[in-house]
Design an enzyme around this catalytic site. Structure first.
Site, PDB file in Angstrom:
ATOM      1  N   LYS A 155       2.315  -3.751   6.701  1.00  0.00           N
ATOM      2  CA  LYS A 155       2.650  -3.904   5.272  1.00  0.00           C
ATOM      3  C   LYS A 155       4.153  -3.717   5.059  1.00  0.00           C
ATOM      4  O   LYS A 155       4.787  -4.454   4.292  1.00  0.00           O
ATOM      5  CB  LYS A 155       1.867  -2.888   4.428  1.00  0.00           C
ATOM      6  CG  LYS A 155       0.395  -3.192   4.311  1.00  0.00           C
ATOM      7  CD  LYS A 155       0.150  -4.409   3.425  1.00  0.00           C
ATOM      8  CE  LYS A 155      -1.305  -4.761   3.287  1.00  0.00           C
ATOM      9  NZ  LYS A 155      -1.536  -6.018   2.567  1.00  0.00           N
ATOM     10  N   SER A 206       0.840  -1.191   0.000  1.00  0.00           N
ATOM     11  CA  SER A 206       0.000   0.000   0.000  1.00  0.00           C
ATOM     12  C   SER A 206       0.875   1.241   0.000  1.00  0.00           C
ATOM     13  O   SER A 206       1.969   1.251   0.588  1.00  0.00           O
ATOM     14  CB  SER A 206      -0.862  -0.010   1.262  1.00  0.00           C
ATOM     15  OG  SER A 206      -1.447   1.251   1.475  1.00  0.00           O
ATOM     16  N   TYR A 216      -1.427  -0.695  10.683  1.00  0.00           N
ATOM     17  CA  TYR A 216      -1.730  -1.314   9.396  1.00  0.00           C
ATOM     18  C   TYR A 216      -0.577  -1.077   8.412  1.00  0.00           C
ATOM     19  O   TYR A 216      -0.042  -2.013   7.802  1.00  0.00           O
ATOM     20  CB  TYR A 216      -3.048  -0.750   8.829  1.00  0.00           C
ATOM     21  CG  TYR A 216      -3.203  -0.975   7.350  1.00  0.00           C
ATOM     22  CD1 TYR A 216      -3.374  -2.265   6.847  1.00  0.00           C
ATOM     23  CD2 TYR A 216      -3.142   0.086   6.442  1.00  0.00           C
ATOM     24  CE1 TYR A 216      -3.486  -2.473   5.481  1.00  0.00           C
ATOM     25  CE2 TYR A 216      -3.254  -0.121   5.085  1.00  0.00           C
ATOM     26  CZ  TYR A 216      -3.421  -1.406   4.608  1.00  0.00           C
ATOM     27  OH  TYR A 216      -3.516  -1.602   3.265  1.00  0.00           O
TER      28      TYR A 216
END
Ligand code: UD1
Length: 340
Positions: free
Chosen positions: A156, A128, A152
């Site tokens: 990643k 992302s 989050y």
């Protein structure tokens, strides 16, 4: 064209996964989905299969379950893995960081170990744009500093780090890291789209639920950003373009091994008010809105430099914001309650 071996898509029953399955089938691949169904739907898979004109083999399971993965690799000759499974809500990741590290980081580790044991060394990983820190300059290219601001994003980045270490140590791995900007849109048939459970966190699904009458108004988070109209600017990317990016990555993975890291975005920024206006035009509905305080953790503006994806994958986004809104509206109108 029929390629040899199954392409395993983890998270293939989710929003991006189902669109990716259609694109894989259209490119002649044999598709196998592994999905826990926590956030995916078998109805999406059935529709993806019909749209792509091919069967999709499905195994329900969780990527943290190493035994289930070993059984899957023993049963199917898999040639490459597209790893999309994971959890992805920023706010939830702040409240439940261990859950995010467990699913996203441990889940990826378990998948990599199972792949290695099965002799499968080709991977496309869903990362992302969130892995970038607050942008120092725009557009954001792949050399920009990394520094996510929430669990989050850090989950990643941790997986990206695992992949960089792995490819450095074992050059027979062939890995593509795809850094998505803001995926929106729906399949132009109106059959597949985003089906968020509960209140949507992201702008586009919220706007479409207001337009269809499920919610009274949109809260615009901040109108005092240093952007042309004061609202946040993002690089919205049609999910079908994103799906095509996965197929292009699979094709482009270097035959000799190694790692590629690319942004997938359009290279164009649109403000919240641009999105609202485009959605109103596409839907013929009014989207009532009010200005609300900034959302904590948000940045003013963010868009991609997608030139490396074009150079390395021969991929570029084709759809504009109007097409994204039109397709979301077709999906929303035809499926007001999503897949249920
Ligand atoms: C968010 C995530 C990002 C994730 C991406 C997935 C955060 C901080 N970031 O990105 O990590 O990869 O989704 O697509 O959550 N907005 C409103 N009202 C709303 C919702 C959003 O005004 O009800 C605004 C936001 O302030 C922002 C823009 O719309 O300016 C886009 O928001 P959103 O769709 O949530 O995407 P990001 O925040 O860019």
């Amino acid at each position: 064209m029929q390629n040899s071996g199954w392409i395993l898509v983890t998270g293939g029953a989710g929003y991006i996964g189902a669109h990716t399955c259609v694109a894989l089938l259209e490119a002649g691949h044999q598709v196998l989905v592994f999905d826990s169904l926590v956030n995916g739907s078998t109805e999406a898979l059935a529709r993806a299969s019909a749209l792509g004109g091919g069967e999709i083999a499905f195994v329900q399971g969780d990527v943290r379950d190493r035994a289930a993965l070993d059984a899957l690799f023993a049963r199917y000759p898999v040639s490459a893995v597209l790893h999309l499974a994971g959890v992805k809500a920023v706010g939830e990741s702040v409240r439940q960081p261990l859950h995010y590290y467990e699913v996203n980081v441990s889940g990826s580790l378990s998948l990599l170990q199972a792949m290695d044991a099965a002799g499968v060394h080709t991977l496309v990983f869903s990362s992302s744009a969130t892995v970038y820190g607050a942008p120092v300059r725009l557009p954001i290219d792949e050399q920009a500093a990394l520094g996510p601001s929430n669990p989050y994003g850090r989950s990643k980045l941790m997986v990206e780090d695992q992949l960089r270490d792995l490819c450095a140590a074992q050059p027979h791995w062939r890995v593509a890291i795809l850094r998505y900007f803001n995926p929106v849109g729906a399949h132009p048939s109106g059959q597949l789209g985003e089906d968020p459970h509960g209140t949507p966190d992201n702008l586009m699904p919220f706007v479409s639920q207001v337009a269809v009458g499920r919610r009274p108004e949109l809260a615009v988070f901040g109108n005092d950003y240093p952007t042309p109209d004061g609202t946040g600017v993002r690089d919205y990317l049609h999910v079908c373009d994103l799906a095509a990016g996965h197929v292009a990555a699979l094709k482009a993975l270097p035959a000799q091994g190694g790692l590629l890291t690319v942004n997938l975005g359009t290279g164009r920024g649109h403000s919240v008010l641009d999105v609202v206006r485009a959605f109103e035009a596409a839907s013929g509905q009014t989207v009532p809105l009010r200005f609300a305080p900034r959302r904590p953790g948000d940045i003013a503006a963010c868009w991609a430099d997608p030139s490396r994806a074009e150079q390395l994958l021969g991929w570029r986004a084709e759809c504009d914001l109007d097409a994204m809104c039109r397709d979301v509206w077709r999906w929303q109108r035809g499926n007001p309650q999503g897949y249920r």
